[in-house]
Design a protein around this motif. Sequence first.
Motif, PDB file in Angstrom:
ATOM      1  N   VAL A   9       0.851  -1.185   0.000  1.00 19.56           N
ATOM      2  CA  VAL A   9       0.000   0.000   0.000  1.00 19.56           C
ATOM      3  C   VAL A   9       0.889   1.237   0.000  1.00 19.56           C
ATOM      4  O   VAL A   9       1.756   1.369   0.858  1.00 19.56           O
ATOM      5  CB  VAL A   9      -0.870   0.056   1.275  1.00 19.56           C
ATOM      6  N   ASP A  10       0.690   2.118  -0.949  1.00 25.36           N
ATOM      7  CA  ASP A  10       1.340   3.425  -0.862  1.00 25.36           C
ATOM      8  C   ASP A  10       0.435   4.315  -0.027  1.00 25.36           C
ATOM      9  O   ASP A  10      -0.693   4.611  -0.431  1.00 25.36           O
ATOM     10  CB  ASP A  10       1.545   4.014  -2.257  1.00 25.36           C
ATOM     11  N   VAL A  11       0.942   4.701   1.138  1.00 23.37           N
ATOM     12  CA  VAL A  11       0.113   5.510   2.025  1.00 23.37           C
ATOM     13  C   VAL A  11       0.278   6.986   1.645  1.00 23.37           C
ATOM     14  O   VAL A  11       0.867   7.770   2.376  1.00 23.37           O
ATOM     15  CB  VAL A  11       0.464   5.279   3.509  1.00 23.37           C
ATOM     16  N   ASP A  12      -0.222   7.316   0.459  1.00 23.88           N
ATOM     17  CA  ASP A  12      -0.224   8.723   0.051  1.00 23.88           C
ATOM     18  C   ASP A  12      -1.349   9.408   0.821  1.00 23.88           C
ATOM     19  O   ASP A  12      -2.504   9.012   0.707  1.00 23.88           O
ATOM     20  CB  ASP A  12      -0.508   8.847  -1.448  1.00 23.88           C
ATOM     21  N   GLY A  13      -0.994  10.415   1.617  1.00 31.45           N
ATOM     22  CA  GLY A  13      -2.034  11.170   2.296  1.00 31.45           C
ATOM     23  C   GLY A  13      -2.905  11.880   1.275  1.00 31.45           C
ATOM     24  O   GLY A  13      -2.506  12.045   0.116  1.00 31.45           O
ATOM     25  N   ASN A  83       9.773   2.902   2.278  1.00 26.85           N
ATOM     26  CA  ASN A  83      10.078   4.323   2.118  1.00 26.85           C
ATOM     27  C   ASN A  83       9.453   4.836   0.814  1.00 26.85           C
ATOM     28  O   ASN A  83       9.717   4.319  -0.261  1.00 26.85           O
ATOM     29  CB  ASN A  83      11.614   4.437   2.081  1.00 26.85           C
ATOM     30  N   HIS A  84       8.617   5.857   0.926  1.00 24.19           N
ATOM     31  CA  HIS A  84       7.947   6.399  -0.270  1.00 24.19           C
ATOM     32  C   HIS A  84       8.289   7.888  -0.439  1.00 24.19           C
ATOM     33  O   HIS A  84       7.433   8.672  -0.808  1.00 24.19           O
ATOM     34  CB  HIS A  84       6.433   6.155  -0.147  1.00 24.19           C
ATOM     35  N   SER A  85       9.538   8.231  -0.112  1.00 23.40           N
ATOM     36  CA  SER A  85      10.082   9.608  -0.218  1.00 23.40           C
ATOM     37  C   SER A  85       9.580  10.488   0.921  1.00 23.40           C
ATOM     38  O   SER A  85       8.721  10.075   1.691  1.00 23.40           O
ATOM     39  CB  SER A  85       9.743  10.270  -1.561  1.00 23.40           C
ATOM     40  N   THR A  87       8.565  14.071   0.588  1.00 31.09           N
ATOM     41  CA  THR A  87       7.519  15.047   0.261  1.00 31.09           C
ATOM     42  C   THR A  87       6.584  14.585  -0.862  1.00 31.09           C
ATOM     43  O   THR A  87       5.713  15.330  -1.280  1.00 31.09           O
ATOM     44  CB  THR A  87       8.144  16.392  -0.184  1.00 31.09           C
ATOM     45  N   HIS A  88       6.805  13.346  -1.352  1.00 23.84           N
ATOM     46  CA  HIS A  88       6.010  12.818  -2.457  1.00 23.84           C
ATOM     47  C   HIS A  88       6.045  13.745  -3.674  1.00 23.84           C
ATOM     48  O   HIS A  88       5.040  13.941  -4.367  1.00 23.84           O
ATOM     49  CB  HIS A  88       4.557  12.562  -2.037  1.00 23.84           C
ATOM     50  N   ARG A  89       7.204  14.310  -3.917  1.00 26.65           N
ATOM     51  CA  ARG A  89       7.411  15.164  -5.071  1.00 26.65           C
ATOM     52  C   ARG A  89       7.435  14.303  -6.329  1.00 26.65           C
ATOM     53  O   ARG A  89       8.223  13.366  -6.428  1.00 26.65           O
ATOM     54  CB  ARG A  89       8.769  15.815  -4.872  1.00 26.65           C
TER      55      ARG A  89
END
Length: 314
Positions: A9-13, A83-85, A87-89
């Motif tokens: 799961v990418d936990v992108d807010g 680890n998904h970075s 700042t999600h840039r």
Amino acid sequence: MTIPGFVQVDVDGLWAVRQCYGRPESGTFHEDPCWEEGVPRLEVLFRRAGIPAGFFIVGRDMEHDRKRRQARKLVYRGYEIGNHSYTHRIGLTAEPAGLVLQEIRRTDRALRQLGTEPAGFRAPGYDVDSRIHRMLRRTGYLYDASVLPTYLGPLLRLASSYAAGKWLFWRRQFGRISYGRAPRTPYFPRRHKIRKHEWPEEIPDLLEIPVGVTPALHLPLTGALLLTMSAPRRRDLFRRLADKRRPVLLLLHAIDAVDCRQPIVLDNRRPRMAGFAMSGEKKETRLRSILGEFSRYFDIQPAGEFARKMLTEG
Ligand SMILES: [Zn+2]
């Protein structure tokens, strides 16, 4: 039942999801249904089905007390954390090396403070290159899971522009066309041409676990696709994937488990695709059957352990 499968799961807010569609944060870093509703709903689904999923976390979210507590709970329950970075840039490959390294390291530190040792990385928007791989090696990561082996990048960028009602075509999203030729199974990436597999001369130090794609069209195997498919078509898809006897990575996003009857992502728009207009209940029911079907064909395991085994045993 012996083909390895991975569920991540990418936990992108919600703030990160909105950013992907060219929308301002508008307070969604603090009031974030992706963390408040999406993560808990997914966690319960995984726990009840006994699925050792992995959660890829954006470092910045760990500045938020409630989110950090939730992340700690995920660690405590034994889920792999990736680890998904920071700042999600979108478009990391266009950024200076120092900044990219910071994106990786700051998140790495934040995740270690949760009491876990991250082994995997996924670049925002699947935008990865050999430079990022080099940094991951240097930071001690065991695997990257950013390569999207499809030629459909431009088409996916068009679809995303259509959904957003904005021209986002030139963003570095959905990978490079040349990655369409990358292996669709975990491989040891060549140092300067990461879409190529190479048996390393020395001991291998990084594994690439490409994001799963459908067999014929090479559409990414994500919640956006799976949530809108009928159950028989989905079962047929998983069966065809299993017939190839290769490990498959199924990728969800926290928003896949969030009630979207209100247009929370696009403010005034609610396109009838990819779960943009689906209720939380409906998503939950569908996710439950997606996970049930996937685990019938694949032996779901933590990708970090799989990578460790591959790197030591080859
Ligand atoms: Zn993301």
